[in-house]
Design a protein around this motif. Structure first.
Motif, mmCIF file in Angstrom:
data_model
loop_
_atom_site.group_PDB
_atom_site.id
_atom_site.type_symbol
_atom_site.label_atom_id
_atom_site.label_comp_id
_atom_site.label_asym_id
_atom_site.label_seq_id
_atom_site.Cartn_x
_atom_site.Cartn_y
_atom_site.Cartn_z
ATOM 1 N N LEU A 123 0.819 -1.219 0.000
ATOM 2 C CA LEU A 123 0.000 0.000 0.000
ATOM 3 C C LEU A 123 0.847 1.260 0.000
ATOM 4 O O LEU A 123 0.541 2.242 -0.665
ATOM 5 C CB LEU A 123 -0.865 0.028 1.260
ATOM 6 N N ARG A 124 1.913 1.231 0.790
ATOM 7 C CA ARG A 124 2.753 2.419 0.932
ATOM 8 C C ARG A 124 3.849 2.500 -0.122
ATOM 9 O O ARG A 124 4.653 3.426 -0.112
ATOM 10 C CB ARG A 124 3.367 2.453 2.329
ATOM 11 N N GLY A 125 3.922 1.475 -0.978
ATOM 12 C CA GLY A 125 4.894 1.491 -2.065
ATOM 13 C C GLY A 125 6.351 1.454 -1.595
ATOM 14 O O GLY A 125 7.233 1.991 -2.242
ATOM 15 N N PHE A 126 6.593 0.778 -0.445
ATOM 16 C CA PHE A 126 7.969 0.763 0.078
ATOM 17 C C PHE A 126 8.909 -0.101 -0.768
ATOM 18 O O PHE A 126 10.089 0.156 -0.849
ATOM 19 C CB PHE A 126 8.005 0.235 1.506
ATOM 20 N N GLU A 127 8.374 -1.183 -1.323
ATOM 21 C CA GLU A 127 9.207 -2.166 -2.031
ATOM 22 C C GLU A 127 10.410 -2.579 -1.192
ATOM 23 O O GLU A 127 10.246 -3.046 -0.079
ATOM 24 C CB GLU A 127 9.589 -1.623 -3.414
ATOM 25 N N ARG A 128 11.635 -2.390 -1.717
ATOM 26 C CA ARG A 128 12.799 -2.843 -0.933
ATOM 27 C C ARG A 128 13.204 -1.824 0.120
ATOM 28 O O ARG A 128 14.003 -2.122 1.001
ATOM 29 C CB ARG A 128 14.003 -3.125 -1.856
ATOM 30 N N ASP A 129 12.677 -0.613 0.026
ATOM 31 C CA ASP A 129 13.119 0.420 0.971
ATOM 32 C C ASP A 129 12.202 0.518 2.178
ATOM 33 O O ASP A 129 11.771 1.591 2.577
ATOM 34 C CB ASP A 129 13.216 1.776 0.255
ATOM 35 N N ILE A 130 11.938 -0.616 2.774
ATOM 36 C CA ILE A 130 11.068 -0.647 3.946
ATOM 37 C C ILE A 130 11.850 -0.125 5.143
ATOM 38 O O ILE A 130 12.902 -0.666 5.476
ATOM 39 C CB ILE A 130 10.642 -2.092 4.252
ATOM 40 N N PRO A 131 11.360 0.933 5.803
ATOM 41 C CA PRO A 131 12.038 1.334 7.034
ATOM 42 C C PRO A 131 11.972 0.177 8.042
ATOM 43 O O PRO A 131 10.943 -0.502 8.143
ATOM 44 C CB PRO A 131 11.207 2.525 7.531
ATOM 45 N N ALA A 132 13.065 -0.052 8.743
ATOM 46 C CA ALA A 132 13.099 -1.156 9.708
ATOM 47 C C ALA A 132 11.986 -1.003 10.742
ATOM 48 O O ALA A 132 11.396 -1.978 11.183
ATOM 49 C CB ALA A 132 14.471 -1.218 10.380
#
Lengths: 339, 339
Positions: A123-132
């Motif tokens: 939903l938030r479009g984080f893909e690989r850049d997910i904040p820990a």
């Protein structure tokens, strides 16, 4: 042995991420229930500002501002600070402390499998850049729930996997230390679930712009009702209309207390001969009647910021005592007490 | 603008995971340096019990017990609590709080790329079952360092990527809030690096069983020196011996203050005609001389547990004040202060 005394009220934890004013969706999905819970339960209502930061680090002002706005919404709707404990998450450092320790009780693989987290990442479009902090927020949620030893957590259906993960952490901790320190909780999904947006989309949501806020002005309500999605095939008044997905009727079902009157309208509508404008007129009247006193109370409360801050401070202090007790127990069981 | 006053001593953060008594490897790699730092630096030495839990949740007693043991090692080696601040990590909730917020400033992908974390995951055999607390411990380390605004962090070479990640978080935070609140740090790698184990393995390590503890008895020292790895090709006294990888000489280089005497022995050894037993005799004498006063002081200190606890309590309180100030600044900058 760690059973609560039988006369103690069951503990509920509930709350919101303060990222915007609350709307009718919140009212139906949670606020109304909270008002009814507060007599029979020991209810903690958390303004989850820290959690809101996990995906709002670029707009921390928004979160800060909305803590007070959401507290106003609560009290305007009838949350009574003498009965419910309203708390600000970030002001209870013990919640971060518990999170820190619970991170050792959950694997990265398990977090990645959490369906709620998975869905929200998309939903938030984080893909690989997910904040820990986003991936690990089930541990934070477990901290929030278990700090207050809540046994009941009202949630939407999509949040059930979060509650399961909390209980996994609770069981793992208790097993590890060989004591029943933490309490498992039960997800309670409200009967009237999700309210659709005025545009007919499945969810009323600020980001979709399809909401009616609890503090909406009379004009805003009027304008919103005009836009409410009905039956696109119902072109002439004489045509039979359809009820499925018809937001005007869904809202009437949710808010009109005259159930027989609504049923009569539905019958007339499906038979043909009842125009949308008549239905919407009734809906507008119902919403204006319902929201006018909420808006008035909200405006009155907003005059006295000092009082609101006092309520938040007292609630947070009361909640902190409870969280600190649990944290002390947790740390002692982990061998982390020395002095 | 947030430059420290020019007369303020630079701040160092250092410490150990209290999972076992310290040994000669720690002495060479860090303890000796800390003793020399404490006059010219504002040195914080952290007993990282919370961090030790990330892979010791199944043996929390070990961690608890070793907090005092390691503190004894510190003070026996000359760490002076009037000059250095010894603190217990878990007793400073602000460190967990900062960790919690920093988790929003680092992505999962970035943590997974951290070479130190990668390597330690392999070492510990976690594979897919990595505890989240382990993957995220760079954020915790960033919290520890930045809480004290340390500008110098003495580390082993393998820890340099951790320091880089700390500085990334520091820069990201400062940029985000538009203020230089947190301080970047510099990794300082000691000149005399890693001491090999008595078996010749690259690292002296409790888990490899190849250590000489700082509190070792005279008999333990004697037995350990007997087992010290030398030159396996040096079969007869008359044979020329080799120095590379020869632990007896590596230890003499590290601990014998008579450099000329050691050089003479080395020459003799490589020429042939000097037996291992002579070299080891000298090594034993050096180690016995060096460790006897440490052991004596350690035993004396161990008699007065109350004093040790007092030192730890005072150090922790002093450190907590500093960490709390930083945490207040961080939270205020994030809009998380209300009352």
């Amino acid at each position: 042995m760690s059973q609560p005394a039988s006369n103690a009220k069951p503990i509920i934890l509930t709350g919101d991420r303060p990222t915007g004013p609350l709307h009718l969706g919140h009212f139906v999905g949670s606020l109304r229930n909270r008002v009814s819970y507060q007599d029979d339960y020991n209810q903690f209502i958390m303004l989850a500002d820290s959690q809101a930061l996990t995906d709002n680090m670029d707009d921390t002002n928004k979160v800060h501002r909305n803590v007070v706005e959401v507290a106003l919404d609560y009290m305007a709707c009838g949350i009574d600070p003498a009965k419910s404990t309203i708390l600000i998450q970030s002001q209870i450092p013990e919640l971060a402390e518990l999170t820190f320790y619970y991170l050792n009780l959950v694997t990265v693989a398990r977090l990645e499998r959490n369906p709620t987290v998975k869905q929200e990442i998309v939903l938030r479009g984080f893909e690989r850049d997910i904040p820990a902090g986003f991936l690990t927020y089930p541990a934070s949620q477990a901290a929030d729930i278990s700090a207050f030893k809540a046994s009941i957590v009202p949630v939407g259906e999509d949040q059930i996997p979060m509650i399961e993960q909390t209980n996994e952490i609770v069981r793992k901790f208790n097993r590890l230390v060989g004591k029943e320190i933490l309490v498992e909780c039960k997800a309670v999904v409200p009967e009237v679930g999700r309210l659709p947006g005025i545009d007919g989309k499945a969810k009323m949501s600020k980001s979709l712009g399809n909401v009616i806020n609890l503090g909406a002005s009379a004009d805003e309500i009027k304008a919103a009702v005009k836009m409410v999605y009905t039956d696109p095939l119902h072109l002439k008044v004489s045509d039979p209309g359809h009820l499925e997905g018809n937001v005007a009727f869904i809202y009437l079902d949710a808010f009109d207390t005259d159930k027989a009157g609504v049923q009569e309208m539905k019958d007339h509508y499906t038979r043909g001969g009842l125009g949308d404008s008549v239905v919407k007129k009734r809906l507008e009247a119902v919403l204006q009647d319902m929201l006018a006193p909420i808006r008035a109370r909200r405006e009155e409360l907003a005059q006295d910021k000092g009082y609101i801050m006092q309520v938040l401070k007292e609630g947070t202090m009361r909640a902190r005592e409870v969280a600190a007790r649990t944290t002390d127990e947790v740390k002692a069981a982990l061998g982390l007490s020395y002095f």
